[in-house]
Write a protein that holds these residues in place. Structure first.
Motif, PDB file in Angstrom:
ATOM      1  N   THR A 253      31.349  37.062  53.950  1.00 12.61           N
ATOM      2  CA  THR A 253      30.056  37.401  53.351  1.00 12.61           C
ATOM      3  C   THR A 253      29.520  36.244  52.518  1.00 12.61           C
ATOM      4  O   THR A 253      28.344  35.893  52.604  1.00 12.61           O
ATOM      5  CB  THR A 253      30.181  38.661  52.490  1.00 12.61           C
ATOM      6  N   LYS A 254      30.388  35.634  51.740  1.00 13.68           N
ATOM      7  CA  LYS A 254      29.969  34.518  50.897  1.00 13.68           C
ATOM      8  C   LYS A 254      29.488  33.341  51.744  1.00 13.68           C
ATOM      9  O   LYS A 254      28.457  32.720  51.441  1.00 13.68           O
ATOM     10  CB  LYS A 254      31.133  34.077  50.012  1.00 13.68           C
TER      11      LYS A 254
ATOM     12  N   ASP B 160      40.025  42.819  52.655  1.00 12.50           N
ATOM     13  CA  ASP B 160      38.931  42.663  51.699  1.00 12.50           C
ATOM     14  C   ASP B 160      38.653  41.193  51.392  1.00 12.50           C
ATOM     15  O   ASP B 160      37.506  40.793  51.224  1.00 12.50           O
ATOM     16  CB  ASP B 160      39.245  43.406  50.401  1.00 12.50           C
ATOM     17  N   ALA B 161      39.705  40.380  51.316  1.00  9.98           N
ATOM     18  CA  ALA B 161      39.510  38.956  51.050  1.00  9.98           C
ATOM     19  C   ALA B 161      38.747  38.290  52.192  1.00  9.98           C
ATOM     20  O   ALA B 161      37.907  37.413  51.955  1.00  9.98           O
ATOM     21  CB  ALA B 161      40.854  38.277  50.847  1.00  9.98           C
TER      22      ALA B 161
ATOM     23  N   LYS C  79      35.105  39.283  51.910  1.00  6.33           N
ATOM     24  CA  LYS C  79      34.468  38.569  50.805  1.00  6.33           C
ATOM     25  C   LYS C  79      34.152  37.126  51.200  1.00  6.33           C
ATOM     26  O   LYS C  79      33.058  36.624  50.942  1.00  6.33           O
ATOM     27  CB  LYS C  79      35.398  38.604  49.593  1.00  6.33           C
ATOM     28  N   LYS C  80      35.098  36.462  51.863  1.00  4.20           N
ATOM     29  CA  LYS C  80      34.908  35.068  52.252  1.00  4.20           C
ATOM     30  C   LYS C  80      33.817  34.939  53.314  1.00  4.20           C
ATOM     31  O   LYS C  80      32.953  34.071  53.222  1.00  4.20           O
ATOM     32  CB  LYS C  80      36.230  34.513  52.780  1.00  4.20           C
TER      33      LYS C  80
ATOM     34  N   ILE D 195      29.095  44.526  56.470  1.00  9.39           N
ATOM     35  CA  ILE D 195      28.466  43.395  55.774  1.00  9.39           C
ATOM     36  C   ILE D 195      26.961  43.542  55.931  1.00  9.39           C
ATOM     37  O   ILE D 195      26.458  43.691  57.038  1.00  9.39           O
ATOM     38  CB  ILE D 195      28.936  42.052  56.348  1.00  9.39           C
TER      39      ILE D 195
ATOM     40  N   SER E 209      25.749  41.880  50.680  1.00  4.53           N
ATOM     41  CA  SER E 209      26.952  42.469  50.116  1.00  4.53           C
ATOM     42  C   SER E 209      27.818  43.004  51.233  1.00  4.53           C
ATOM     43  O   SER E 209      27.440  43.001  52.400  1.00  4.53           O
ATOM     44  CB  SER E 209      26.582  43.600  49.151  1.00  4.53           C
ATOM     45  N   TYR E 210      29.006  43.465  50.839  1.00  2.00           N
ATOM     46  CA  TYR E 210      29.864  44.155  51.785  1.00  2.00           C
ATOM     47  C   TYR E 210      30.443  45.381  51.092  1.00  2.00           C
ATOM     48  O   TYR E 210      30.808  45.349  49.929  1.00  2.00           O
ATOM     49  CB  TYR E 210      30.990  43.255  52.297  1.00  2.00           C
ATOM     50  N   LYS E 211      30.475  46.480  51.805  1.00  2.34           N
ATOM     51  CA  LYS E 211      31.110  47.687  51.317  1.00  2.34           C
ATOM     52  C   LYS E 211      31.318  48.626  52.489  1.00  2.34           C
ATOM     53  O   LYS E 211      30.576  48.582  53.485  1.00  2.34           O
ATOM     54  CB  LYS E 211      30.304  48.361  50.216  1.00  2.34           C
TER      55      LYS E 211
END
Length: 109
Positions: free
Chosen positions: A65-66, A58-59, A62-63, A83, A77-79
């Motif tokens: 995607t950001k 998940d980290a 998140k990185k 992505i 977003s990501y889910k």
């Protein structure tokens, strides 16, 4: 007087190490063997770019995607291990991922 001069005035005994500077410049992502699928869809009439097949933590999601959102200056977003980036930016995303060592496969037109 720039920021470096101000920092030298505040902390005269401090010497910056080169190791910390190199780590900041090179983002490290978890690389995988299988390619990331980059595809284009329209959702509710709006174009989106979808990256599927990345199996990082998940980290890492998140990185990545950001960094993609800040590179393109768009939302996203990501889910559910996908992505989603707003807009059709397949070429720019694929170039960014290849620069960072990923293998990317373009799906669709």
């Amino acid at each position: 007087m720039d920021l470096q001069d101000q920092l030298k005035n505040l902390f005269p005994d401090h010497t910056p190490s080169k190791e910390n500077i190199e780590e900041v410049n090179q983002p490290n992502y978890w690389l995988q063997d299988s390619p990331i699928l980059c595809k284009y869809e329209k959702r509710k009439g709006k174009p989106v770019t979808i990256l599927d097949g990345y199996t990082g933590a998940d980290a890492d999601f998140k990185k990545l995607t950001k960094d993609l959102k800040s590179l393109l200056s768009v939302g996203g977003s990501y889910k559910n291990d996908i992505i989603i980036i707003q807009g059709d930016y397949r070429d720019k995303i694929m170039a960014f991922l290849k620069e960072n060592g990923f293998t990317v496969k373009r799906v669709g037109g």
